[in-house]
Design a protein around this motif. Structure first.
Motif, short mmCIF file in Angstrom:
data_model
loop_
_atom_site.label_atom_id
_atom_site.label_comp_id
_atom_site.label_asym_id
_atom_site.label_seq_id
_atom_site.Cartn_x
_atom_site.Cartn_y
_atom_site.Cartn_z
N PHE A 144 0.81 -1.21 0.00
CA PHE A 144 0.00 0.00 0.00
C PHE A 144 0.85 1.27 0.00
CE2 PHE A 144 -3.05 2.93 2.31
CZ PHE A 144 -3.92 3.07 1.24
N LYS A 145 1.92 1.26 0.80
CA LYS A 145 2.74 2.47 0.91
C LYS A 145 3.60 2.74 -0.32
CE LYS A 145 6.59 0.29 3.41
NZ LYS A 145 7.29 0.22 4.71
N MET A 146 3.59 1.78 -1.28
CA MET A 146 4.35 2.00 -2.50
C MET A 146 3.70 3.04 -3.40
SD MET A 146 7.05 0.24 -2.28
CE MET A 146 7.62 0.56 -3.94
N TYR A 147 2.38 3.31 -3.19
CA TYR A 147 1.73 4.27 -4.06
C TYR A 147 0.81 5.26 -3.34
CZ TYR A 147 -2.16 0.90 -3.81
OH TYR A 147 -3.14 0.05 -3.38
N ASP A 148 0.40 4.95 -2.11
CA ASP A 148 -0.47 5.89 -1.40
C ASP A 148 0.38 6.99 -0.75
OD1 ASP A 148 -3.43 6.17 -0.16
OD2 ASP A 148 -1.94 6.73 1.34
N PRO A 149 0.15 8.27 -1.09
CA PRO A 149 0.97 9.38 -0.56
C PRO A 149 0.96 9.48 0.96
CG PRO A 149 -0.39 10.11 -2.41
CD PRO A 149 -0.88 8.74 -2.03
N LEU A 150 -0.20 9.30 1.59
CA LEU A 150 -0.30 9.43 3.04
C LEU A 150 0.39 8.27 3.74
CD1 LEU A 150 -1.38 11.18 5.31
CD2 LEU A 150 -3.53 9.90 5.20
N ALA A 151 0.26 7.06 3.19
CA ALA A 151 0.89 5.88 3.78
C ALA A 151 2.42 5.98 3.72
CB ALA A 151 0.42 4.61 3.07
N PRO A 155 3.51 5.72 8.16
CA PRO A 155 3.44 4.26 8.02
C PRO A 155 2.27 3.61 8.76
CG PRO A 155 5.69 4.96 8.41
CD PRO A 155 4.83 6.18 8.60
N ILE A 156 1.92 4.13 9.94
CA ILE A 156 0.84 3.51 10.71
C ILE A 156 -0.50 3.59 9.98
CG2 ILE A 156 0.18 5.56 12.03
CD1 ILE A 156 -0.17 3.70 14.47
N TYR A 157 -0.63 4.57 9.08
CA TYR A 157 -1.87 4.73 8.33
C TYR A 157 -2.15 3.49 7.47
CZ TYR A 157 -5.07 6.46 4.69
OH TYR A 157 -6.12 6.60 3.81
N SER A 158 -1.09 2.91 6.89
CA SER A 158 -1.27 1.72 6.06
C SER A 158 -1.74 0.52 6.88
CB SER A 158 0.03 1.38 5.31
OG SER A 158 1.09 1.17 6.23
N TRP A 159 -1.36 0.49 8.16
CA TRP A 159 -1.82 -0.59 9.04
C TRP A 159 -3.28 -0.37 9.46
CZ3 TRP A 159 1.00 -4.90 10.27
CH2 TRP A 159 2.36 -4.87 9.96
N LEU A 160 -3.66 0.88 9.59
CA LEU A 160 -5.02 1.21 10.03
C LEU A 160 -6.03 1.18 8.88
CD1 LEU A 160 -4.29 4.23 12.42
CD2 LEU A 160 -4.89 1.89 13.08
#
Length: 240
Positions: A144-151, A155-160
């Motif tokens: 997810f963090k490979m393309y989502d700007p906020l993630a 980093p914790i956003y991608s877990w949530l």
């Protein structure tokens, strides 16, 4: 000598990069090129190196299989075959969307209302897609963090994120704070779509995280289709 190997377990460009670095450190390896989309690694080596040596160099998370063929006899995929392959990869996404659409129609079969149908579709969409993400909660954030700007920044956003999707799905299905849920939908999917468009423009090959890591989908097309459907519906509901 150049040889071609199959590698399973890769979910994102970070995986590809880590495997390349690990294999290039092996004594006797002169160069390694890993293709994420085809799950293949082309390894140049001075002398023959065993599969066990390659497997020991990479994490147990990945598996390097027996040599498929020598580099000289590797087949080149023609554009028509490549297009067909992408359509096949996207089939699970279209199938799931079809089932969600059918379920939404059946829920509203007695007194059909288009707005109610869209809300049920969005709610089920969130629940189903969050389910697939939760199947591999450890692997999803890396993709997810490979393309989502906020993630990328938080980093914790991608877990949530899978839990946020679940909460939004329940809110929409229960008709609780609909306007708030729609606004949040536009914000989080809008951000993700920006990242997807950038990847699409740069023609990078990254696996889609919309259905977690359980299914291998071409990230740009699959995620763009998913986000477009949800964003259009969210804007429509707010305007009406």
């Amino acid at each position: 000598m150049k040889h071609l190997y199959k590698i399973s377990g890769m979910t994102c460009d970070g995986c590809r990069s880590n495997i390349e670095k690990a294999l290039n450190k092996i004594e006797g390896v002169t160069n390694t090129a890993v293709n994420l989309e085809n799950a293949e690694a082309t390894i140049e080596m001075k002398n023959h190196i065993s599969i066990e040596t390659f497997q020991k160099a990479i994490s147990n998370k990945y598996t390097i299989q027996e040599k498929v063929s020598d580099f000289k006899v590797k087949k080149t995929i023609t554009p028509p075959e490549h297009k067909e392959s992408e359509l096949k990869q996207l089939f699970p996404l279209f199938l799931i969307i079809g089932y969600i659409t059918l379920a939404s129609i059946l829920i509203n079969r007695t007194s059909f209302n288009f707005n109610s149908f869209m809300l049920d579709f969005m709610g089920l969409f969130y629940i189903v897609f969050s389910f697939f993400k939760l199947l591999d909660l450890k692997g999803f954030p890396d993709s997810f963090k490979m393309y989502d700007p906020l993630a990328k920044k938080i980093p914790i956003y991608s877990w949530l994120y899978p839990f946020i999707e679940t909460a939004l799905g329940l809110m929409i299905l229960m008709r609780f704070q609909i306007k708030f849920a729609l606004i949040v939908t536009i914000i989080i999917l809008g951000l993700t779509t920006v990242g997807v468009v950038k990847i699409l423009i740069n023609k990078k090959s990254i696996q889609c995280a919309c259905l977690g890591t359980a299914l291998k989908l071409p990230m740009t097309k699959a995620t763009f289709i998913e986000n477009a459907i949800m964003l259009i519906m969210a804007f429509w509901m707010l305007l009406n």
